[in-house]
Scaffold this motif. Structure first.
Motif, PDB file in Angstrom:
ATOM      1  N   SER A 165      -9.686   1.936   4.420  1.00 41.12           N
ATOM      2  CA  SER A 165      -8.967   1.145   5.426  1.00 41.12           C
ATOM      3  C   SER A 165      -9.790   1.002   6.702  1.00 41.12           C
ATOM      4  CB  SER A 165      -7.621   1.792   5.746  1.00 41.12           C
ATOM      5  OG  SER A 165      -7.798   3.078   6.328  1.00 41.12           O
ATOM      6  N   TYR A 166     -10.500   2.073   7.075  1.00 42.18           N
ATOM      7  CA  TYR A 166     -11.346   1.998   8.278  1.00 42.18           C
ATOM      8  C   TYR A 166     -12.513   1.044   8.060  1.00 42.18           C
ATOM      9  CZ  TYR A 166     -14.520   3.422  12.006  1.00 42.18           C
ATOM     10  OH  TYR A 166     -15.369   3.424  13.085  1.00 42.18           O
ATOM     11  N   THR A 208     -14.589  -6.393   7.321  1.00 41.09           N
ATOM     12  CA  THR A 208     -13.804  -7.290   6.473  1.00 41.09           C
ATOM     13  C   THR A 208     -14.658  -8.387   5.831  1.00 41.09           C
ATOM     14  OG1 THR A 208     -11.851  -6.886   7.841  1.00 41.09           O
ATOM     15  CG2 THR A 208     -11.810  -8.826   6.425  1.00 41.09           C
ATOM     16  N   TYR A 258     -12.633  -1.369   5.915  1.00 38.07           N
ATOM     17  CA  TYR A 258     -12.117  -2.720   5.771  1.00 38.07           C
ATOM     18  C   TYR A 258     -11.873  -3.367   7.137  1.00 38.07           C
ATOM     19  CZ  TYR A 258      -9.140  -6.582   4.260  1.00 38.07           C
ATOM     20  OH  TYR A 258      -8.603  -7.828   4.040  1.00 38.07           O
ATOM     21  N   GLN A 259     -11.401  -2.572   8.092  1.00 38.46           N
ATOM     22  CA  GLN A 259     -11.149  -3.104   9.429  1.00 38.46           C
ATOM     23  C   GLN A 259     -12.432  -3.522  10.134  1.00 38.46           C
ATOM     24  OE1 GLN A 259      -8.883  -0.161  11.543  1.00 38.46           O
ATOM     25  NE2 GLN A 259      -7.041  -0.451  10.310  1.00 38.46           N
TER      26      GLN A 259
END
Length: 365
Positions: A30-31, A37, A33-34
């Protein structure tokens, strides 16, 4: 109690390590991906542009030109369709959200009229019972209207905040183009420099997880497309307003296990019966049954073998992942669930988790 801890502490410790590992993987993804992206989008785009580029290269066209042609065609088709659909749905969803208070008022008035009619027919119904029923219906419909309006406006807001996605998608297209040019070099480097342990893990994922997910996603996309087309055409024939957005919302809910298109159709049909639009309610009921039956018939043929993960487990894990990690959690959660199932089937958990002493009979591996 002390004997319980003595018996189960090793098992609990092993399970906690696995849970912690899953959490750290989700958190790291998630990190990343942020902050990256466009890179993740580039891998997704690469899967679409590489087959046509490879085919053009076999025809004798230079790889840089064939990759450019593939990227151009992909961009024109996908971005054009996505922007057009986003514009239409934004306008329709915003309008639908603005009309919800009117629908809520109509629903309450119709309920009051029906209750007054029943009171005339049944003289024994006390006034306070009907008053409490009015208050309850008004409260429930007001609450549902606020929730639905908030959801629709948020969805419309996501669609209108398109600039960030367009920027990331544009960078992803550029990265995918360069990745298409350099893919052979990356493969050679990976084969020469990757340690054997990571190679073994990669091939395990490729054989047990990625291939199954690819087949499953293709099958689900076919089913969702069929659902969208059938509902959209039927709503157009019935003359329903906002047919496109309703069909798209139904297709979105059709993705979710256990929920399906009934999340949209069942409350809608109940509402239509209460407000007196019986004909439309009957037609929508027939459409709902047709869509459900069609999916039940086609799903075994299109999907083939299931992934082996129950619908409840998958949905529960997706909800938890969405709450903890956002969109990145939803993206990664099916992969992790299928990976955990594959690890269990391959008996890796039997080696990693030490069973409590005396609770299970030890069998040979």
């Amino acid at each position: 109690m002390l004997s319980f801890y003595r018996k189960y502490w090793r098992t609990a410790f092993d399970i906690a390590l696995i849970v912690l590992t899953v959490y750290l993987i989700m958190f790291a993804f998630s990190y990343l991906y942020q902050i990256a992206t466009p890179i993740f989008l580039s891998f997704f785009i690469f899967m679409f542009i590489e087959p046509p580029a490879r085919w053009l290269t076999k025809l004798g066209i230079k790889k840089s030109i064939s990759a450019g042609i593939s990227v151009l065609v992909f961009t024109l088709i996908i971005v054009g369709a996505f922007v057009g659909a986003g514009y239409i749905m934004t306008a329709q969803i915003t309008g639908l959200a603005e009309n919800l208070p009117q629908y809520q008022k109509l629903f309450t008035e119709q309920f009051q009229q029906n209750s007054a009619y029943l009171q005339e027919k049944i003289k024994g119904v006390p006034d306070n019972v009907l008053e409490n029923a009015y208050a309850a219906v008004s409260y429930i419909t007001d609450w549902f209207q606020k929730i639905a309006a908030s959801f629709l406006k948020s969805l419309g807001g996501y669609l209108m905040s398109f600039s960030t996605f367009i920027f990331n998608f544009s960078i992803g297209i550029i990265l995918a183009y360069f990745l298409s040019l350099e893919i052979n070099e990356w493969k050679t480097t990976a084969q020469e420099k990757t340690p054997k342990t990571f190679k073994k893990a990669f091939f395990f994922l490729k054989d047990n997880v990625f291939s199954g997910i690819a087949v499953y996603l293709k099958a689900q996309m076919k089913l969702i497309s069929i659902t969208f087309v059938v509902i959209f055409i039927a709503l157009l024939l019935l003359g329903v307003d906002n047919a496109f957005s309703i069909s798209l919302l139904s297709a979105v809910f059709d993705v979710l296990p256990l929920l399906g298109v009934g999340t949209v159709f069942i409350p809608w049909i109940i509402y239509l019966f209460i407000v007196g639009q019986t004909t439309l309610a009957i037609w929508l009921s027939a459409l709902f049954l047709f869509v459900v039956l069609t999916r039940q018939i086609l799903e075994p043929k299109i999907t083939g073998d299931t992934l082996g993960v129950s619908a409840f487990t998958m949905l529960a894990f997706m909800i938890i992942s969405l709450s903890l990690f956002g969109i990145a959690g939803v993206i990664l959660s099916p992969i992790l669930m299928i990976l955990i199932k594959a690890l269990y089937d391959q008996r890796y958990f039997h080696r990693w988790i030490r069973p409590p002493k005396g609770e299970y009979e030890v069998t040979g591996e």
